[in-house]
Scaffold this motif. Structure first.
Motif, PDB file in Angstrom:
ATOM      1  N   LEU A  50       0.845  -1.191   0.000  1.00 17.16           N
ATOM      2  CA  LEU A  50       0.000   0.000   0.000  1.00 17.16           C
ATOM      3  C   LEU A  50       0.877   1.236   0.000  1.00 17.16           C
ATOM      4  O   LEU A  50       2.032   1.202   0.430  1.00 17.16           O
ATOM      5  CB  LEU A  50      -0.971   0.010   1.192  1.00 17.16           C
ATOM      6  CG  LEU A  50      -0.428   0.099   2.627  1.00 17.16           C
ATOM      7  CD1 LEU A  50      -0.069   1.526   3.030  1.00 17.16           C
ATOM      8  CD2 LEU A  50      -1.465  -0.444   3.606  1.00 17.16           C
ATOM      9  N   VAL A  51       0.308   2.319  -0.488  1.00 18.17           N
ATOM     10  CA  VAL A  51       0.934   3.634  -0.426  1.00 18.17           C
ATOM     11  C   VAL A  51       0.018   4.523   0.389  1.00 18.17           C
ATOM     12  O   VAL A  51      -1.186   4.616   0.110  1.00 18.17           O
ATOM     13  CB  VAL A  51       1.153   4.224  -1.829  1.00 18.17           C
ATOM     14  CG1 VAL A  51       1.677   5.658  -1.721  1.00 18.17           C
ATOM     15  CG2 VAL A  51       2.123   3.368  -2.630  1.00 18.17           C
ATOM     16  N   CYS A  52       0.570   5.137   1.420  1.00 15.65           N
ATOM     17  CA  CYS A  52      -0.191   6.072   2.259  1.00 15.65           C
ATOM     18  C   CYS A  52       0.151   7.491   1.822  1.00 15.65           C
ATOM     19  O   CYS A  52       1.317   7.891   1.830  1.00 15.65           O
ATOM     20  CB  CYS A  52       0.161   5.859   3.726  1.00 15.65           C
ATOM     21  SG  CYS A  52      -0.655   7.021   4.854  1.00 15.65           S
ATOM     22  N   ARG A  53      -0.858   8.249   1.422  1.00 17.09           N
ATOM     23  CA  ARG A  53      -0.696   9.647   1.045  1.00 17.09           C
ATOM     24  C   ARG A  53      -1.147  10.505   2.229  1.00 17.09           C
ATOM     25  O   ARG A  53      -2.237  10.306   2.766  1.00 17.09           O
ATOM     26  CB  ARG A  53      -1.518   9.961  -0.216  1.00 17.09           C
ATOM     27  CG  ARG A  53      -1.225   9.000  -1.374  1.00 17.09           C
ATOM     28  CD  ARG A  53      -1.913   9.453  -2.670  1.00 17.09           C
ATOM     29  NE  ARG A  53      -3.344   9.610  -2.526  1.00 17.09           N
ATOM     30  CZ  ARG A  53      -4.228   8.623  -2.593  1.00 17.09           C
ATOM     31  NH1 ARG A  53      -3.815   7.374  -2.765  1.00 17.09           N
ATOM     32  NH2 ARG A  53      -5.520   8.852  -2.464  1.00 17.09           N
ATOM     33  N   TYR A  54      -0.318  11.469   2.599  1.00 19.33           N
ATOM     34  CA  TYR A  54      -0.569  12.153   3.857  1.00 19.33           C
ATOM     35  C   TYR A  54       0.068  13.536   3.875  1.00 19.33           C
ATOM     36  O   TYR A  54       0.838  13.908   2.978  1.00 19.33           O
ATOM     37  CB  TYR A  54       0.011  11.330   5.015  1.00 19.33           C
ATOM     38  CG  TYR A  54       1.527  11.257   4.980  1.00 19.33           C
ATOM     39  CD1 TYR A  54       2.309  12.170   5.686  1.00 19.33           C
ATOM     40  CD2 TYR A  54       2.189  10.291   4.214  1.00 19.33           C
ATOM     41  CE1 TYR A  54       3.706  12.123   5.630  1.00 19.33           C
ATOM     42  CE2 TYR A  54       3.568  10.228   4.165  1.00 19.33           C
ATOM     43  CZ  TYR A  54       4.317  11.150   4.865  1.00 19.33           C
ATOM     44  OH  TYR A  54       5.688  11.113   4.816  1.00 19.33           O
ATOM     45  N   ALA A  70       2.846  14.287   0.867  1.00 21.18           N
ATOM     46  CA  ALA A  70       3.918  13.288   0.857  1.00 21.18           C
ATOM     47  C   ALA A  70       3.265  11.921   0.779  1.00 21.18           C
ATOM     48  O   ALA A  70       2.045  11.771   0.927  1.00 21.18           O
ATOM     49  CB  ALA A  70       4.789  13.406   2.107  1.00 21.18           C
ATOM     50  N   GLU A  71       4.067  10.921   0.523  1.00 16.08           N
ATOM     51  CA  GLU A  71       3.555   9.561   0.506  1.00 16.08           C
ATOM     52  C   GLU A  71       4.648   8.602   0.945  1.00 16.08           C
ATOM     53  O   GLU A  71       5.837   8.902   0.851  1.00 16.08           O
ATOM     54  CB  GLU A  71       3.018   9.173  -0.869  1.00 16.08           C
ATOM     55  CG  GLU A  71       4.043   9.155  -1.978  1.00 16.08           C
ATOM     56  CD  GLU A  71       3.427   8.769  -3.320  1.00 16.08           C
ATOM     57  OE1 GLU A  71       4.091   8.004  -4.049  1.00 16.08           O
ATOM     58  OE2 GLU A  71       2.317   9.233  -3.646  1.00 16.08           O
ATOM     59  N   VAL A  72       4.215   7.448   1.442  1.00 15.52           N
ATOM     60  CA  VAL A  72       5.146   6.410   1.864  1.00 15.52           C
ATOM     61  C   VAL A  72       4.584   5.067   1.414  1.00 15.52           C
ATOM     62  O   VAL A  72       3.376   4.816   1.518  1.00 15.52           O
ATOM     63  CB  VAL A  72       5.368   6.442   3.396  1.00 15.52           C
ATOM     64  CG1 VAL A  72       4.082   6.178   4.173  1.00 15.52           C
ATOM     65  CG2 VAL A  72       6.448   5.468   3.801  1.00 15.52           C
ATOM     66  N   GLN A  90       1.135  16.219  14.243  1.00 19.02           N
ATOM     67  CA  GLN A  90      -0.175  16.359  13.622  1.00 19.02           C
ATOM     68  C   GLN A  90      -0.140  15.674  12.256  1.00 19.02           C
ATOM     69  O   GLN A  90       0.861  15.736  11.542  1.00 19.02           O
ATOM     70  CB  GLN A  90      -0.542  17.834  13.486  1.00 19.02           C
ATOM     71  CG  GLN A  90      -0.736  18.517  14.832  1.00 19.02           C
ATOM     72  CD  GLN A  90      -1.178  19.957  14.687  1.00 19.02           C
ATOM     73  OE1 GLN A  90      -1.793  20.335  13.695  1.00 19.02           O
ATOM     74  NE2 GLN A  90      -0.867  20.776  15.687  1.00 19.02           N
ATOM     75  N   PHE A  91      -1.252  15.040  11.904  1.00 13.62           N
ATOM     76  CA  PHE A  91      -1.277  14.169  10.724  1.00 13.62           C
ATOM     77  C   PHE A  91      -2.616  14.310  10.017  1.00 13.62           C
ATOM     78  O   PHE A  91      -3.664  14.376  10.663  1.00 13.62           O
ATOM     79  CB  PHE A  91      -1.075  12.719  11.174  1.00 13.62           C
ATOM     80  CG  PHE A  91      -1.087  11.707  10.055  1.00 13.62           C
ATOM     81  CD1 PHE A  91       0.097  11.316   9.451  1.00 13.62           C
ATOM     82  CD2 PHE A  91      -2.277  11.138   9.628  1.00 13.62           C
ATOM     83  CE1 PHE A  91       0.094  10.380   8.428  1.00 13.62           C
ATOM     84  CE2 PHE A  91      -2.292  10.200   8.615  1.00 13.62           C
ATOM     85  CZ  PHE A  91      -1.105   9.820   8.014  1.00 13.62           C
ATOM     86  N   ARG A  92      -2.564  14.369   8.683  1.00  9.73           N
ATOM     87  CA  ARG A  92      -3.784  14.411   7.864  1.00  9.73           C
ATOM     88  C   ARG A  92      -3.665  13.339   6.783  1.00  9.73           C
ATOM     89  O   ARG A  92      -2.697  13.344   6.005  1.00  9.73           O
ATOM     90  CB  ARG A  92      -3.962  15.800   7.225  1.00  9.73           C
ATOM     91  CG  ARG A  92      -4.197  16.903   8.246  1.00  9.73           C
ATOM     92  CD  ARG A  92      -4.133  18.288   7.625  1.00  9.73           C
ATOM     93  NE  ARG A  92      -2.780  18.613   7.192  1.00  9.73           N
ATOM     94  CZ  ARG A  92      -1.799  19.019   8.005  1.00  9.73           C
ATOM     95  NH1 ARG A  92      -2.022  19.168   9.304  1.00  9.73           N
ATOM     96  NH2 ARG A  92      -0.596  19.298   7.527  1.00  9.73           N
TER      97      ARG A  92
END
Length: 362
Positions: A79-83, A121-123, A144-146
């Protein structure tokens, strides 16, 4: 002469994008969700009224998703998390690094570092089981995270994680409980306890706060819970928010407010863990750490004498005492207050033992 054969172009299936507000995602451990243009920020207080909970400031810590996990079921092997993640606050001692844990079927599969410039960003995380399984993204505990969304492999199946309801645990504490010093989000002491016991954690732990704010008592009163715990004392003593008598009165009022919604729920009140530099040194209100614990014990005894037999006092040094001093963070020139990465598992194991002994475990 034959014609040259043109290569056949095959359309590759597109990866599967899931938006931040997709109903197949669950934000477990969040009290409220702030929605913005293409993002969701989980809060651990009602975000629209957060200033009523912390009028003295510190709202940013309520937007740090300690204990919050985004859950789904999928058979995607990656998976790729976009944040978006904001820079860390200015803290005394070493800077906390932003990390994301991926937990599959209860086991930590990966820990990924996050960028904290506040922009998109993404991971990418590989190595997921590749079969239909519950996936939890444990979000950073001190940033803080979105969430902007997830990208899964093409052809993957995605479902909402509809596992049966686990016992719900609501915990109120300071930065010691928020996770300072932990190796990663799923390895704070509270996260470790919740994962091992199968509890559904909601953490109301706020660094530089935890001074028995009445609004937090109202929130705990209204949240569903099968287990209630608080860890108080360190900031009350260090900031001088209460003197001796005011501390007892405030704690009695706090517990009684919570009891309006949970009259019989197991409730443990833990005084702060060992604080080597503060045990015998008076804070701004004149209390040493030892005296602060004594008044917390007195408040619990008073409530039990008035009929609250499912309220229990937990002595902080019994969970993490002087013998654990080597497992505290040792910031140069500053007090030792927070368990280190090696200390969080010890804290979790001992607190669980004490709760079981008190009959608090749901």
């Amino acid at each position: 002469m034959g014609r040259a054969r043109l290569p056949v172009m095959h359309d590759r299936p597109a990866p599967l994008d899931i938006g931040d507000d997709d109903p197949r995602l669950t934000y477990r451990g969040a009290v409220s969700l702030q929605r913005g243009p293409g993002w969701t920020a989980p809060w651990r207080l009602p975000y629209e009224d957060a200033a009523l909970y912390l009028p003295e400031g510190g709202l940013g810590r309520a937007a740090m998703p300690s204990g919050v996990r985004v859950t789904l079921r999928t058979d995607s092997p990656s998976l790729v998390c976009r944040y978006q993640a904001d820079p860390p606050p200015k803290l005394n001692g070493p800077e906390e690094r932003a990390r994301l844990d991926v937990v599959c079927d209860g086991r930590r599969t990966a820990t990924a570092g996050l960028e904290t410039h506040g922009g998109d960003a993404e991971v990418r995380v590989d190595g997921l089981p590749g079969r239909m399984t519950a996936v939890e993204l444990w979000l950073p505990y001190y940033h803080q995270f979105r969430l902007r969304g997830l990208t899964l492999d093409a052809g993957s199946a995605v479902e909402r994680d509809s596992a049966g309801q686990r016992p719900r645990w609501v915990h109120f504490g300071s930065s010691i409980s928020q996770g300072r010093g932990a190796a990663s989000p799923s390895r704070t002491w509270a996260a470790l306890m919740a994962r091992r016991a199968g509890w559904d954690l909601t953490s109301l732990a706020l660094g530089a706060a935890c001074c028995l704010q009445p609004m937090t008592a109202r929130l705990m009163r209204d949240l569903p819970a099968e287990l209630l715990t608080v860890c108080v004392g360190i900031n009350i003593q260090a900031l001088g928010s209460h003197n001796r008598d005011a501390l007892v009165s405030a704690l009695v009022g706090f517990v009684r407010t919570v009891r309006e919604g949970h009259p019989d729920t197991p409730f443990a009140v833990m005084s702060t863990i060992t604080a080597p530099e503060r045990e015998e040194v008076p804070g701004p209100s004149g209390m040493t750490m030892r005296e602060c614990r004594a008044h917390i014990r007195r408040a619990v005894a008073l409530l039990r004498d008035h009929g609250d037999k499912n309220l229990h006092y937990v002595h902080g040094p019994e969970v993490f005492g002087p013998g654990c001093s080597r497992l505290l963070l040792e910031p140069e020139g500053l007090d030792r207050l927070h368990p280190s990465a090696d200390g969080h598992p010890v804290f979790a194991s001992r607190f669980m033992t004490v709760l079981r002994r008190a009959g608090c475990v749901p």
